[in-house]
Design a protein around this motif. Structure first.
Motif, PDB file in Angstrom:
ATOM      1  N   GLY A 147       9.524   6.817  -1.927  1.00  0.00           N
ATOM      2  CA  GLY A 147       9.219   5.391  -2.041  1.00  0.00           C
ATOM      3  C   GLY A 147       9.412   4.839  -3.431  1.00  0.00           C
ATOM      4  O   GLY A 147       8.864   3.778  -3.751  1.00  0.00           O
ATOM      5  N   ASN A 148      10.215   5.510  -4.285  1.00  0.00           N
ATOM      6  CA  ASN A 148      10.359   5.082  -5.676  1.00  0.00           C
ATOM      7  C   ASN A 148      11.779   4.704  -6.059  1.00  0.00           C
ATOM      8  O   ASN A 148      12.074   4.553  -7.240  1.00  0.00           O
ATOM      9  N   CYS A 149      12.675   4.572  -5.094  1.00  0.00           N
ATOM     10  CA  CYS A 149      14.053   4.213  -5.434  1.00  0.00           C
ATOM     11  C   CYS A 149      14.127   2.728  -5.791  1.00  0.00           C
ATOM     12  O   CYS A 149      13.680   1.860  -5.031  1.00  0.00           O
ATOM     13  N   VAL A 150      14.697   2.439  -6.979  1.00  0.00           N
ATOM     14  CA  VAL A 150      14.778   1.050  -7.452  1.00  0.00           C
ATOM     15  C   VAL A 150      16.172   0.467  -7.266  1.00  0.00           C
ATOM     16  O   VAL A 150      16.398  -0.699  -7.588  1.00  0.00           O
ATOM     17  N   ASP A 151      17.108   1.276  -6.755  1.00  0.00           N
ATOM     18  CA  ASP A 151      18.480   0.792  -6.611  1.00  0.00           C
ATOM     19  C   ASP A 151      18.710   0.013  -5.321  1.00  0.00           C
ATOM     20  O   ASP A 151      19.687  -0.721  -5.212  1.00  0.00           O
TER      21      ASP A 151
END
Length: 472
Positions: A147-151
């Motif tokens: 849950g940490n993908c910023v793309d």
């Protein structure tokens, strides 16, 4: 030639110009760059061939050219800093026929399918129904999983647990801390059993998805299967058995090493052991507890996979071979050589024997007109094969699940009439964070995958499924 520079004052009247050789053209006090690289062929040479050079007092020290370090070469001839395994494409122009000595063939209920010589099909990869090969599949994005993908949509990795149609994920069961080595759903039970290299067996409630019991067995568990009300766990030098109806617990002795694979046939339990032997247990009239009745010797290294079918036992081993054993006499009927790495999984399907190996090959074997088993189809994957499993849907369509070392599970729609008519059509893929080392199917449309990190996932086929046809 690459020149490393460093900051220093330079006299304006002496403009430094490099020629193609990488040496300085001015003065005879320069070190020969070719000599430093061991390539100078001039004798005499106008540049100096010395290990060190004392600079003149009236000029700054000169730069010395350094030989360029050659690129690293891996053991397989590939350049780069990391070892990369490469696999050849199969020889389409000259497929090999594997000759074995046998008196029986492979088939459902003892029936044989006959093939003629030179009818071997070899294909590079299976393609999807739409015709587009999934050769360049992306990997699963670990940041998206946490849950940490910023793309977002621009991410180069996959933001999906699967691709394709006809199936979907249901839930994940998380309790194990190491690789899942076995999954079993005993008949008539609402409990799912799973084993792991973390030395535990977990019991899951099929209604709630909660772990209701955790049994610590005190050592690594190599495999787990169920037969009727019995659950068997392969341990180091033993097999642990539970009867979920009578609440009976037994310890079967005899193995010399870790039990990697098990199967049941003709009221006998077979266990493939680390030392290459196959131990056979059977209940006698004197004792209700199964006792060792035979040791099947022949494999030189660990037995990794077992399956019973067509009145035979088939064993795949680290010695790259498959052995066929008669269930009546417990004698070896034939040895199948053809894989070039560990045979990790064998599967009986209809009138065929399927085998998967770390050599990237999925082979389909069938009996010829004289009863010898031969390869009639061969599929090459991009990565080694870890496990095979089969299921049929409500329309009696055969679906083959193939786990590979690239952390994917491929779902293939198989031809329903004859394996050699066409290549396997890919229905979809499952993407995991770690290698999927075990696959199992339950009643109805459910099937399960167990990963190297301890994750147990539950999947569902769209529409009812008629159940499993065997897995390993």
């Amino acid at each position: 030639m690459e020149i490393k520079t460093e900051s220093r004052p330079i006299e304006k009247p002496r403009k430094m110009v490099f020629n193609r050789s990488g040496s300085l053209p001015y003065g005879n006090n320069q070190v020969c760059g070719f000599w430093l690289a061991g390539k100078c062929t001039r004798n005499p040479c106008r540049f100096r061939h010395v290990d060190s050079l004392k600079p003149r007092q009236d000029q700054p020290p000169q730069r010395q050219t350094q030989p360029k370090r050659p690129p690293r070469t891996s053991s397989n001839g590939q350049r780069g800093n990391k070892f990369r395994s490469t696999w050849r494409n199969p020889d389409l122009s000259n497929p090999k026929i594997l000759a074995v000595s046998s008196t029986e063939g492979v088939g459902a209920e003892g029936k044989m399918v006959h093939v003629t010589k030179n009818e071997v099909l070899t294909s590079r990869r299976a393609c999807s129904v739409g015709g587009s090969c999934q050769k360049s599949q992306k990997k699963l994005c670990p940041y998206w999983v946490s849950g940490n993908c910023v793309d977002g949509e621009k991410c180069k990795d996959l933001h999906s647990l699967f691709s394709g149609s006809g199936f979907s994920p249901l839930t994940k069961l998380q309790k194990h801390s190491k690789a899942v080595t076995g999954i079993a759903l005993p008949s008539g039970s609402d409990k799912l059993f799973s084993s792991s290299k973390d030395n535990s067996v977990c019991v899951w409630d099929c209604h709630t998805g909660q772990c209701v019991v955790t049994a610590e067995l005190g050592g690594e568990i190599g495999c787990l299967i169920s037969e009727g009300p019995w659950v068997f766990a392969g341990l180091q030098n033993a097999v642990q058995a539970w009867n979920i109806e009578s609440r009976t617990e037994l310890v079967l002795s005899g193995p010399n090493g870790l039990v990697h694979a098990m199967d049941v046939g003709e009221d006998m339990l077979f266990g493939g052991v680390q030392d290459g032997s196959i131990l056979v247990w059977k209940s006698t009239s004197v004792s209700c507890s199964p006792e060792p009745v035979a040791f099947l010797m022949g494999h030189r290294f660990a037995v990794l996979s077992l399956v019973v079918g067509a009145n035979c036992l088939y064993s795949g081993s680290e010695d790259e071979s498959i052995r066929v054993w008669d269930l009546k006499t417990l004698q070896c009927l034939q040895i199948l050589n053809g894989h070039k790495n560990f045979v990790t999984s064998v599967l009986c399907w209809d009138k065929f024997l399927l085998s998967g190996s770390l050599d990237n090959r999925l082979k389909v074997w069938a009996a010829n007109e004289i009863g010898d088993l031969e390869v009639v189809n061969e599929v090459e994957e991009d990565n080694g094969i870890l496990a095979l499993c089969g299921i049929e849907d409500s329309q009696s369509k055969h679906i083959l699940l193939v786990s590979c070392k690239d952390n994917t599970v491929r779902l293939y729609d198989l031809p329903s009439i004859f394996f050699t008519i066409c290549s396997f059509a890919e229905r979809g893929r499952i993407y995991a964070q770690e290698e999927v080392q075990t696959i199992a199917v339950g009643c109805g449309p459910l099937f399960f995958t167990g990963g190297a990190a301890g994750e147990l996932s539950v999947w569902k086929l769209h529409g009812d499924a008629s159940g499993s046809v065997g897995c390993s």
